[in-house]
Scaffold this active site. Sequence first.
Site, PDB file in Angstrom:
ATOM      1  N   SER A 287       9.361   2.485   4.032  1.00  0.00           N
ATOM      2  CA  SER A 287       9.029   1.043   4.010  1.00  0.00           C
ATOM      3  C   SER A 287       9.782   0.325   2.893  1.00  0.00           C
ATOM      4  CB  SER A 287       7.514   0.843   3.843  1.00  0.00           C
ATOM      5  OG  SER A 287       7.109   1.153   2.517  1.00  0.00           O
TER       6      SER A 287
ATOM      7  N   TYR B 220       5.997   5.570   2.617  1.00  0.00           N
ATOM      8  CA  TYR B 220       6.206   4.579   1.550  1.00  0.00           C
ATOM      9  C   TYR B 220       7.694   4.383   1.275  1.00  0.00           C
ATOM     10  CZ  TYR B 220       5.422   2.270  -2.988  1.00  0.00           C
ATOM     11  OH  TYR B 220       5.414   1.378  -4.047  1.00  0.00           O
TER      12      TYR B 220
ATOM     13  N   ILE C 140       0.868  -1.188   0.000  1.00  0.00           N
ATOM     14  CA  ILE C 140       0.000   0.000   0.000  1.00  0.00           C
ATOM     15  C   ILE C 140       0.901   1.234   0.000  1.00  0.00           C
ATOM     16  CG2 ILE C 140      -1.953  -1.095   1.184  1.00  0.00           C
ATOM     17  CD1 ILE C 140      -0.971   0.319   3.772  1.00  0.00           C
TER      18      ILE C 140
HETATM   19  N1  LIG Z   1       1.614   0.918  -9.071  1.00  0.00           N
HETATM   20  C1  LIG Z   1       2.787   1.511  -8.977  1.00  0.00           C
HETATM   21  O1  LIG Z   1       2.993   2.610  -9.535  1.00  0.00           O
HETATM   22  C2  LIG Z   1       3.898   0.854  -8.195  1.00  0.00           C
HETATM   23  C3  LIG Z   1       5.195   1.350  -8.348  1.00  0.00           C
HETATM   24  C4  LIG Z   1       6.226   0.763  -7.632  1.00  0.00           C
HETATM   25  C5  LIG Z   1       5.965  -0.320  -6.811  1.00  0.00           C
HETATM   26  N2  LIG Z   1       4.691  -0.781  -6.674  1.00  0.00           N
HETATM   27  C6  LIG Z   1       4.479  -1.897  -5.753  1.00  0.00           C
HETATM   28  O2  LIG Z   1       3.799  -2.928  -6.418  1.00  0.00           O
HETATM   29  C7  LIG Z   1       3.094  -3.727  -5.453  1.00  0.00           C
HETATM   30  C8  LIG Z   1       1.682  -4.002  -5.971  1.00  0.00           C
HETATM   31  O3  LIG Z   1       0.992  -2.765  -6.025  1.00  0.00           O
HETATM   32  P1  LIG Z   1      -0.108  -2.399  -7.140  1.00  0.00           P
HETATM   33  O4  LIG Z   1       0.293  -1.091  -7.698  1.00  0.00           O
HETATM   34  O5  LIG Z   1      -0.361  -3.544  -8.018  1.00  0.00           O
HETATM   35  O6  LIG Z   1      -1.353  -2.096  -6.162  1.00  0.00           O
HETATM   36  P2  LIG Z   1      -2.878  -2.611  -6.081  1.00  0.00           P
HETATM   37  O7  LIG Z   1      -3.479  -2.703  -7.429  1.00  0.00           O
HETATM   38  O8  LIG Z   1      -3.499  -1.718  -5.077  1.00  0.00           O
HETATM   39  O9  LIG Z   1      -2.712  -4.102  -5.488  1.00  0.00           O
HETATM   40  C9  LIG Z   1      -2.269  -4.305  -4.169  1.00  0.00           C
HETATM   41  C10 LIG Z   1      -2.531  -5.754  -3.774  1.00  0.00           C
HETATM   42  O10 LIG Z   1      -2.008  -5.951  -2.439  1.00  0.00           O
HETATM   43  C11 LIG Z   1      -3.044  -6.514  -1.619  1.00  0.00           C
HETATM   44  N3  LIG Z   1      -2.831  -6.102  -0.219  1.00  0.00           N
HETATM   45  C12 LIG Z   1      -2.785  -4.849   0.300  1.00  0.00           C
HETATM   46  N4  LIG Z   1      -2.596  -4.914   1.629  1.00  0.00           N
HETATM   47  C13 LIG Z   1      -2.506  -6.222   1.952  1.00  0.00           C
HETATM   48  C14 LIG Z   1      -2.313  -6.938   3.167  1.00  0.00           C
HETATM   49  N5  LIG Z   1      -2.184  -6.295   4.354  1.00  0.00           N
HETATM   50  N6  LIG Z   1      -2.268  -8.287   3.132  1.00  0.00           N
HETATM   51  C15 LIG Z   1      -2.402  -8.960   1.955  1.00  0.00           C
HETATM   52  N7  LIG Z   1      -2.595  -8.345   0.781  1.00  0.00           N
HETATM   53  C16 LIG Z   1      -2.651  -6.991   0.778  1.00  0.00           C
HETATM   54  C17 LIG Z   1      -4.342  -5.991  -2.229  1.00  0.00           C
HETATM   55  O11 LIG Z   1      -5.460  -6.811  -1.888  1.00  0.00           O
HETATM   56  P3  LIG Z   1      -6.427  -6.508  -0.613  1.00  0.00           P
HETATM   57  O12 LIG Z   1      -6.456  -5.007  -0.436  1.00  0.00           O
HETATM   58  O13 LIG Z   1      -7.748  -7.109  -1.021  1.00  0.00           O
HETATM   59  O14 LIG Z   1      -5.809  -7.209   0.545  1.00  0.00           O
HETATM   60  C18 LIG Z   1      -4.013  -6.105  -3.711  1.00  0.00           C
HETATM   61  O15 LIG Z   1      -4.201  -7.438  -4.140  1.00  0.00           O
HETATM   62  C19 LIG Z   1       3.139  -2.940  -4.139  1.00  0.00           C
HETATM   63  O16 LIG Z   1       4.090  -3.506  -3.274  1.00  0.00           O
HETATM   64  C20 LIG Z   1       3.577  -1.564  -4.583  1.00  0.00           C
HETATM   65  O17 LIG Z   1       4.270  -0.865  -3.559  1.00  0.00           O
HETATM   66  C21 LIG Z   1       3.661  -0.217  -7.350  1.00  0.00           C
END
Ligand SMILES: NC(=O)c1ccc[n+]([C@@H]2O[C@H](COP(=O)([O-])OP(=O)(O)OC[C@H]3O[C@@H](n4cnc5c(N)ncnc54)[C@H](OP(=O)(O)O)[C@@H]3O)[C@@H](O)[C@H]2O)c1
Length: 265
Positions: free
Chosen positions: A155, A152, A90
């Site tokens: 973390s 963020y 998150i």
């Molecule tokens: N999107 C970007 O621009 C970006 C850039 C750099 C890195 N990232 C990283 O990529 C990863 C995935 O992010 P995303 O962008 O794909 O976000 P997303 O679409 O919001 O997906 C996040 C996923 O994590 C799950 N999640 C959140 N809190 C959780 C918890 N406490 N326990 C288990 N599952 C949990 C959510 O499901 P539930 O809420 O249903 O649990 C969801 O499946 C993250 O680590 C993020 O920091 C993203």
Amino acid sequence: MENNVVVITGGTSGIGRALCNRYIAAGYQVTIASRSEQILQKVQADIKSQGHDVFTVKTDVRIDEDCKNLVDAVVEKFGRIDIFINNAGITWYESDEGGINIEKHKEVIDTNLFGTVQCTKYALPHLLKSKGSLVGVCSIAGEVGLPNRSAYSASKFAMNGFLSSLRVQYINKGLHVLITYAGYTSTNIRKKVKKDHNSNDFPPGYGESINEISMMSAEQTAMYIFNGIKKRKRSVRPTSIGKLTVWLNKFLPKLNDKLAARYYN
Ligand SMILES: NC(=O)c1ccc[n+]([C@@H]2O[C@H](COP(=O)([O-])OP(=O)(O)OC[C@H]3O[C@@H](n4cnc5c(N)ncnc54)[C@H](OP(=O)(O)O)[C@@H]3O)[C@@H](O)[C@H]2O)c1
């Protein structure tokens, strides 16, 4: 196919969901884990309707017992783990007006750092046995301080340190550690922050200095991660802007501070 058991935390949305599709298409036994049973069931039904299967385990990565249960359930079902992807995450936007929000700092660090630490604790013995891949979906924010993301960035820097340390510790035991420093990817992560934020101190343009359309797609980011795991790379930086930010931060840090303040708002 042997050596084909993969676990993806946060596999129901965004990058995790795209990774799930990619591994299913490649013939792996895939497990996805997230907090909502309802969403897990929906994803499972979608995948079944396409003639495939996925194992789901309701997991909150902030809860140690849930992480243990996830690993135990996978090993009971498939007998091994070859790839464990710490992807659940998150973010939080910290406005100048709103100041530092301790509650949110704890929530972000609990999820992004301790979620990774706890899952890894239980998956590690199985990955050492399989000489498998331990993966962290980190961020450019885990290498360079980005504005308004102190929770963020903290973390993700910590996640980076945790996984980098394990890589060196187990270098002679066959463990592969990939840290992926993803850049802006179009997913729900920023939309969730908007929903959760006090609208008075939320800048309308957050995350939109480049809009979602011009961001990398979740599928593209997942492809870079998938290939990085396959080639047993130590790091992957999918976006060119991300690569440039890291390069500038190393060689022209003062210039990078100014550019990052403008671009990553
Ligand atoms: N999107 C970007 O621009 C970006 C850039 C750099 C890195 N990232 C990283 O990529 C990863 C995935 O992010 P995303 O962008 O794909 O976000 P997303 O679409 O919001 O997906 C996040 C996923 O994590 C799950 N999640 C959140 N809190 C959780 C918890 N406490 N326990 C288990 N599952 C949990 C959510 O499901 P539930 O809420 O249903 O649990 C969801 O499946 C993250 O680590 C993020 O920091 C993203």
